[in-house]
Write a protein that holds these residues in place. Structure first.
Motif, PDB file in Angstrom:
ATOM      1  N   ARG A  50     -33.510  56.056 -65.769  1.00  0.00           N
ATOM      2  CA  ARG A  50     -32.848  57.303 -66.167  1.00  0.00           C
ATOM      3  C   ARG A  50     -31.450  57.049 -66.746  1.00  0.00           C
ATOM      4  O   ARG A  50     -30.693  57.980 -66.979  1.00  0.00           O
ATOM      5  N   SER A  51     -31.107  55.775 -66.957  1.00  0.00           N
ATOM      6  CA  SER A  51     -29.811  55.437 -67.541  1.00  0.00           C
ATOM      7  C   SER A  51     -29.917  54.069 -68.219  1.00  0.00           C
ATOM      8  O   SER A  51     -30.830  53.295 -67.938  1.00  0.00           O
ATOM      9  N   LEU A  52     -28.967  53.780 -69.088  1.00  0.00           N
ATOM     10  CA  LEU A  52     -28.946  52.489 -69.765  1.00  0.00           C
ATOM     11  C   LEU A  52     -28.749  51.355 -68.772  1.00  0.00           C
ATOM     12  O   LEU A  52     -29.384  50.303 -68.888  1.00  0.00           O
ATOM     13  N   ALA A  53     -27.909  51.572 -67.775  1.00  0.00           N
ATOM     14  CA  ALA A  53     -27.694  50.538 -66.758  1.00  0.00           C
ATOM     15  C   ALA A  53     -28.987  50.253 -65.992  1.00  0.00           C
ATOM     16  O   ALA A  53     -29.320  49.093 -65.722  1.00  0.00           O
ATOM     17  N   ARG A  54     -29.717  51.291 -65.654  1.00  0.00           N
ATOM     18  CA  ARG A  54     -30.985  51.117 -64.932  1.00  0.00           C
ATOM     19  C   ARG A  54     -32.025  50.422 -65.810  1.00  0.00           C
ATOM     20  O   ARG A  54     -32.824  49.630 -65.326  1.00  0.00           O
ATOM     21  N   LEU A  55     -32.009  50.705 -67.111  1.00  0.00           N
ATOM     22  CA  LEU A  55     -32.905  50.030 -68.032  1.00  0.00           C
ATOM     23  C   LEU A  55     -32.625  48.528 -68.025  1.00  0.00           C
ATOM     24  O   LEU A  55     -33.552  47.716 -67.962  1.00  0.00           O
ATOM     25  N   GLY A  56     -31.358  48.165 -68.068  1.00  0.00           N
ATOM     26  CA  GLY A  56     -30.987  46.749 -68.004  1.00  0.00           C
ATOM     27  C   GLY A  56     -31.445  46.106 -66.710  1.00  0.00           C
ATOM     28  O   GLY A  56     -31.980  44.992 -66.703  1.00  0.00           O
ATOM     29  N   THR A  57     -31.255  46.809 -65.602  1.00  0.00           N
ATOM     30  CA  THR A  57     -31.689  46.300 -64.300  1.00  0.00           C
ATOM     31  C   THR A  57     -33.194  46.088 -64.286  1.00  0.00           C
ATOM     32  O   THR A  57     -33.692  45.066 -63.806  1.00  0.00           O
ATOM     33  N   GLN A  58     -33.934  47.029 -64.833  1.00  0.00           N
ATOM     34  CA  GLN A  58     -35.390  46.948 -64.817  1.00  0.00           C
ATOM     35  C   GLN A  58     -35.901  45.817 -65.703  1.00  0.00           C
ATOM     36  O   GLN A  58     -36.822  45.089 -65.318  1.00  0.00           O
ATOM     37  N   VAL A  59     -35.317  45.654 -66.874  1.00  0.00           N
ATOM     38  CA  VAL A  59     -35.735  44.562 -67.764  1.00  0.00           C
ATOM     39  C   VAL A  59     -35.462  43.215 -67.101  1.00  0.00           C
ATOM     40  O   VAL A  59     -36.311  42.318 -67.119  1.00  0.00           O
ATOM     41  N   ARG A  60     -34.300  43.074 -66.478  1.00  0.00           N
ATOM     42  CA  ARG A  60     -33.989  41.811 -65.795  1.00  0.00           C
ATOM     43  C   ARG A  60     -34.914  41.575 -64.602  1.00  0.00           C
ATOM     44  O   ARG A  60     -35.326  40.444 -64.339  1.00  0.00           O
ATOM     45  N   PHE A  61     -35.252  42.628 -63.887  1.00  0.00           N
ATOM     46  CA  PHE A  61     -36.189  42.522 -62.770  1.00  0.00           C
ATOM     47  C   PHE A  61     -37.539  41.998 -63.259  1.00  0.00           C
ATOM     48  O   PHE A  61     -38.108  41.068 -62.684  1.00  0.00           O
ATOM     49  N   CYS A  62     -38.050  42.583 -64.317  1.00  0.00           N
ATOM     50  CA  CYS A  62     -39.343  42.140 -64.862  1.00  0.00           C
ATOM     51  C   CYS A  62     -39.251  40.707 -65.376  1.00  0.00           C
ATOM     52  O   CYS A  62     -40.158  39.897 -65.151  1.00  0.00           O
ATOM     53  N   LYS A  63     -38.163  40.381 -66.088  1.00  0.00           N
ATOM     54  CA  LYS A  63     -37.966  39.023 -66.602  1.00  0.00           C
ATOM     55  C   LYS A  63     -37.993  38.012 -65.471  1.00  0.00           C
ATOM     56  O   LYS A  63     -38.696  36.990 -65.544  1.00  0.00           O
ATOM     57  N   ASP A  64     -37.273  38.301 -64.412  1.00  0.00           N
ATOM     58  CA  ASP A  64     -37.214  37.373 -63.274  1.00  0.00           C
ATOM     59  C   ASP A  64     -38.570  37.256 -62.571  1.00  0.00           C
ATOM     60  O   ASP A  64     -38.979  36.166 -62.196  1.00  0.00           O
ATOM     61  N   ASN A  65     -39.258  38.375 -62.401  1.00  0.00           N
ATOM     62  CA  ASN A  65     -40.559  38.346 -61.730  1.00  0.00           C
ATOM     63  C   ASN A  65     -41.612  37.601 -62.536  1.00  0.00           C
ATOM     64  O   ASN A  65     -42.535  37.026 -61.963  1.00  0.00           O
ATOM     65  N   LEU A  66     -41.492  37.632 -63.852  1.00  0.00           N
ATOM     66  CA  LEU A  66     -42.432  36.904 -64.702  1.00  0.00           C
ATOM     67  C   LEU A  66     -42.015  35.453 -64.918  1.00  0.00           C
ATOM     68  O   LEU A  66     -42.763  34.676 -65.501  1.00  0.00           O
ATOM     69  N   GLY A  67     -40.810  35.104 -64.464  1.00  0.00           N
ATOM     70  CA  GLY A  67     -40.316  33.743 -64.643  1.00  0.00           C
ATOM     71  C   GLY A  67     -39.973  33.419 -66.083  1.00  0.00           C
ATOM     72  O   GLY A  67     -40.039  32.255 -66.499  1.00  0.00           O
ATOM     73  N   LEU A  68     -39.598  34.438 -66.855  1.00  0.00           N
ATOM     74  CA  LEU A  68     -39.244  34.222 -68.253  1.00  0.00           C
ATOM     75  C   LEU A  68     -37.876  33.564 -68.336  1.00  0.00           C
ATOM     76  O   LEU A  68     -36.982  33.858 -67.544  1.00  0.00           O
ATOM     77  N   THR A  69     -37.701  32.689 -69.295  1.00  0.00           N
ATOM     78  CA  THR A  69     -36.430  31.982 -69.461  1.00  0.00           C
ATOM     79  C   THR A  69     -35.664  32.529 -70.657  1.00  0.00           C
ATOM     80  O   THR A  69     -35.198  31.787 -71.510  1.00  0.00           O
ATOM     81  N   TRP A  70     -35.568  33.858 -70.699  1.00  0.00           N
ATOM     82  CA  TRP A  70     -34.832  34.503 -71.780  1.00  0.00           C
ATOM     83  C   TRP A  70     -33.335  34.284 -71.598  1.00  0.00           C
ATOM     84  O   TRP A  70     -32.806  34.304 -70.488  1.00  0.00           O
ATOM     85  N   PHE A  71     -32.654  34.108 -72.710  1.00  0.00           N
ATOM     86  CA  PHE A  71     -31.202  34.099 -72.720  1.00  0.00           C
ATOM     87  C   PHE A  71     -30.712  35.543 -72.646  1.00  0.00           C
ATOM     88  O   PHE A  71     -31.474  36.485 -72.873  1.00  0.00           O
ATOM     89  N   ASP A  72     -29.431  35.725 -72.354  1.00  0.00           N
ATOM     90  CA  ASP A  72     -28.868  37.072 -72.242  1.00  0.00           C
ATOM     91  C   ASP A  72     -29.065  37.882 -73.522  1.00  0.00           C
ATOM     92  O   ASP A  72     -29.345  39.082 -73.464  1.00  0.00           O
ATOM     93  N   ASP A  73     -28.938  37.223 -74.680  1.00  0.00           N
ATOM     94  CA  ASP A  73     -29.111  37.970 -75.922  1.00  0.00           C
ATOM     95  C   ASP A  73     -30.557  38.422 -76.106  1.00  0.00           C
ATOM     96  O   ASP A  73     -30.813  39.497 -76.667  1.00  0.00           O
ATOM     97  N   GLU A  74     -31.517  37.673 -75.605  1.00  0.00           N
ATOM     98  CA  GLU A  74     -32.913  38.092 -75.675  1.00  0.00           C
ATOM     99  C   GLU A  74     -33.180  39.271 -74.739  1.00  0.00           C
ATOM    100  O   GLU A  74     -33.916  40.199 -75.090  1.00  0.00           O
ATOM    101  N   VAL A  75     -32.577  39.236 -73.557  1.00  0.00           N
ATOM    102  CA  VAL A  75     -32.677  40.378 -72.642  1.00  0.00           C
ATOM    103  C   VAL A  75     -32.102  41.609 -73.317  1.00  0.00           C
ATOM    104  O   VAL A  75     -32.706  42.684 -73.314  1.00  0.00           O
ATOM    105  N   ASN A  76     -30.935  41.463 -73.952  1.00  0.00           N
ATOM    106  CA  ASN A  76     -30.312  42.583 -74.645  1.00  0.00           C
ATOM    107  C   ASN A  76     -31.151  43.069 -75.825  1.00  0.00           C
ATOM    108  O   ASN A  76     -31.166  44.260 -76.123  1.00  0.00           O
ATOM    109  N   ASP A  77     -31.866  42.145 -76.468  1.00  0.00           N
ATOM    110  CA  ASP A  77     -32.759  42.544 -77.563  1.00  0.00           C
ATOM    111  C   ASP A  77     -33.869  43.454 -77.035  1.00  0.00           C
ATOM    112  O   ASP A  77     -34.190  44.474 -77.650  1.00  0.00           O
ATOM    113  N   VAL A  78     -34.445  43.100 -75.905  1.00  0.00           N
ATOM    114  CA  VAL A  78     -35.519  43.915 -75.319  1.00  0.00           C
ATOM    115  C   VAL A  78     -34.959  45.257 -74.855  1.00  0.00           C
ATOM    116  O   VAL A  78     -35.566  46.310 -75.094  1.00  0.00           O
ATOM    117  N   ILE A  79     -33.803  45.233 -74.207  1.00  0.00           N
ATOM    118  CA  ILE A  79     -33.174  46.476 -73.774  1.00  0.00           C
ATOM    119  C   ILE A  79     -32.888  47.362 -74.994  1.00  0.00           C
ATOM    120  O   ILE A  79     -33.176  48.562 -74.987  1.00  0.00           O
TER     121      ILE A  79
END
Length: 89
Positions: A50-79
């Motif tokens: 329900r917020s941009l901050a929560r979206l970032g938290t959720q994307v990072r949660f999924c990234k970590d759970n999947l064991g993805l080795t995304w850089f911060d800029d890739e996380v920001n690209d998905v967000i």
């Protein structure tokens, strides 16, 4: 004192998302996220994000759970992609 840092954090976060590569975010999302999520995860009435901050938290949660080795800029690209395509914060 925390309230002082919140606007600084939000300004930095939004600025970094403005530089997001939306096309790369779309590609990363398609390759890594669509196995678990279709668009209804982002558009349903009872969605968690329900917020941009929560979206970032959720994307990072999924990234970590999947064991993805995304850089911060890739996380920001998905967000940035998800925000542009679905959330519009």
């Amino acid at each position: 004192m925390r309230l002082f840092y919140l606007p600084v954090f939000v300004a930095f976060y939004v600025t970094s998302l403005q530089a997001a590569d939306i096309e790369n975010g779309d590609d990363l999302h398609f390759e890594n996220c669509t196995g678990c999520h279709d668009s209804t995860a982002y558009t349903r009435d009872n969605r968690k994000v329900r917020s941009l901050a929560r979206l970032g938290t959720q994307v990072r949660f999924c990234k970590d759970n999947l064991g993805l080795t995304w850089f911060d800029d890739e996380v920001n690209d998905v967000i940035g992609y998800l925000n542009k395509e679905y959330y519009h914060f």
